[in-house]
Design an enzyme around this catalytic site. Sequence first.
Site, PDB file in Angstrom:
ATOM      1  N   TYR A  38      -4.757   5.393  -9.599  1.00  0.00           N
ATOM      2  CA  TYR A  38      -5.969   5.236  -9.419  1.00  0.00           C
ATOM      3  C   TYR A  38      -7.779   5.097  -9.606  1.00  0.00           C
ATOM      4  O   TYR A  38      -8.281   4.183 -10.453  1.00  0.00           O
ATOM      5  CB  TYR A  38      -6.339   5.158  -7.404  1.00  0.00           C
ATOM      6  CG  TYR A  38      -5.518   4.210  -6.809  1.00  0.00           C
ATOM      7  CD1 TYR A  38      -6.030   3.195  -5.893  1.00  0.00           C
ATOM      8  CD2 TYR A  38      -4.480   4.053  -6.241  1.00  0.00           C
ATOM      9  CE1 TYR A  38      -5.261   1.892  -5.617  1.00  0.00           C
ATOM     10  CE2 TYR A  38      -3.354   3.655  -5.732  1.00  0.00           C
ATOM     11  CZ  TYR A  38      -3.776   2.755  -5.327  1.00  0.00           C
ATOM     12  OH  TYR A  38      -2.741   1.424  -4.018  1.00  0.00           O
ATOM     13  N   CYS A  92       0.531  -1.151  -0.241  1.00  0.00           N
ATOM     14  CA  CYS A  92      -0.204   0.106  -0.568  1.00  0.00           C
ATOM     15  C   CYS A  92       1.065   0.935   0.217  1.00  0.00           C
ATOM     16  O   CYS A  92       1.947   1.559   0.922  1.00  0.00           O
ATOM     17  CB  CYS A  92      -0.521  -0.238   1.426  1.00  0.00           C
ATOM     18  SG  CYS A  92      -1.647   1.500   1.461  1.00  0.00           S
TER      19      CYS A  92
END
Length: 354
Positions: A221, A78
């Site tokens: 994203y 992440c």
Amino acid sequence: MLSFFWKTRQHLVQTTPLSLLFAFKHTFQMARSALDEMSDSGAFMRTASTFRNFISRDPNSQFPPESGRYHLYVSYACPWASRCLAFLKIKGLDKAIDFTSVKPIWERTKETDEHMGWVFPTSNTEEPGAEPDPFNGAKSIRELYELASTNYTGKYTVPVLWDKKFKTIVSNESAEIIHMLNTEFNDIAENPALDLYPPHLRAQIDETNDWIYSGINNGVYKCGFARKQEPYDEAVKQLYEALDKCEEILSKQRYICGNILTEADIRLFVTLIRFDEVYAVHFKCNKKLLREYPNLFNYTKDIYQIPGMNSTVNVQHIKRHYYGSHPSINPFGIIPLGPNIDYSSPHDRSRFSA
């Protein structure tokens, strides 16, 4: 579009292993991961973090900066968690605040529903780089959220800054965690003189963070999770405008806000280090590779070679997570072999004064 989706879903039902079908179903029915943060237009819309307490040296603070009191839960995969880990390392706080990494690939977090998310290994040898929860015996990050709040209904994300004393989450907002790590622990940090958010640059850092977040950090994203062509096209346009802007800035100075390292560099780095390995393929950000930007590529190597930074980058975790946890994008979980970039190779950034 809907007819295409249902034909695709029918094909997957006929050809995909049950475990992947389960995860594919989850991405369209559950609402507790980034995959489901979609607008009606098919654009990705990230929601805000929930736990927003602050560790402070204020004498009246509920959360004072004490050595050994706090624990950082991360995933090496992440980018938001990795920037917290980077601050922990380069500030010299890893002896005062320990950390644990989860497994890279999402798994079921409970037997009673279909949620897929971050889980801990059952032993220290099950998953290299990941460890069991050492304090609460939690099987998943979800369990930590439920320990902290019995009526919690949001996402179960990393990073999680955990208070061992009160057995609760201090914060799950990475932008605020890095500010705590930058200043509030200086009395016990091994590198207290390093200020990644100096007062005279804060306005510039904040402005830089804003356009880098929108165009690059979150931009990849928005490209990868878009479910319609128009929002994807717009996200790609914004992404490469921002990358081109970075390339131009970095042709004149060593770092993004001048010739000293700041938090804006760490926030940019965590996306750049994943770009060619994951985002170019998995998120369809392939108009131009990082390696085709001379200044950005050398800049990424420069940041990677700061003492402590390379330990925050686990490329195997990064690739296994993205390619293995998003079955609506990569239903068979196949992981590309390359490009295996050597970021420890020489760079040219020393041509700028630091």
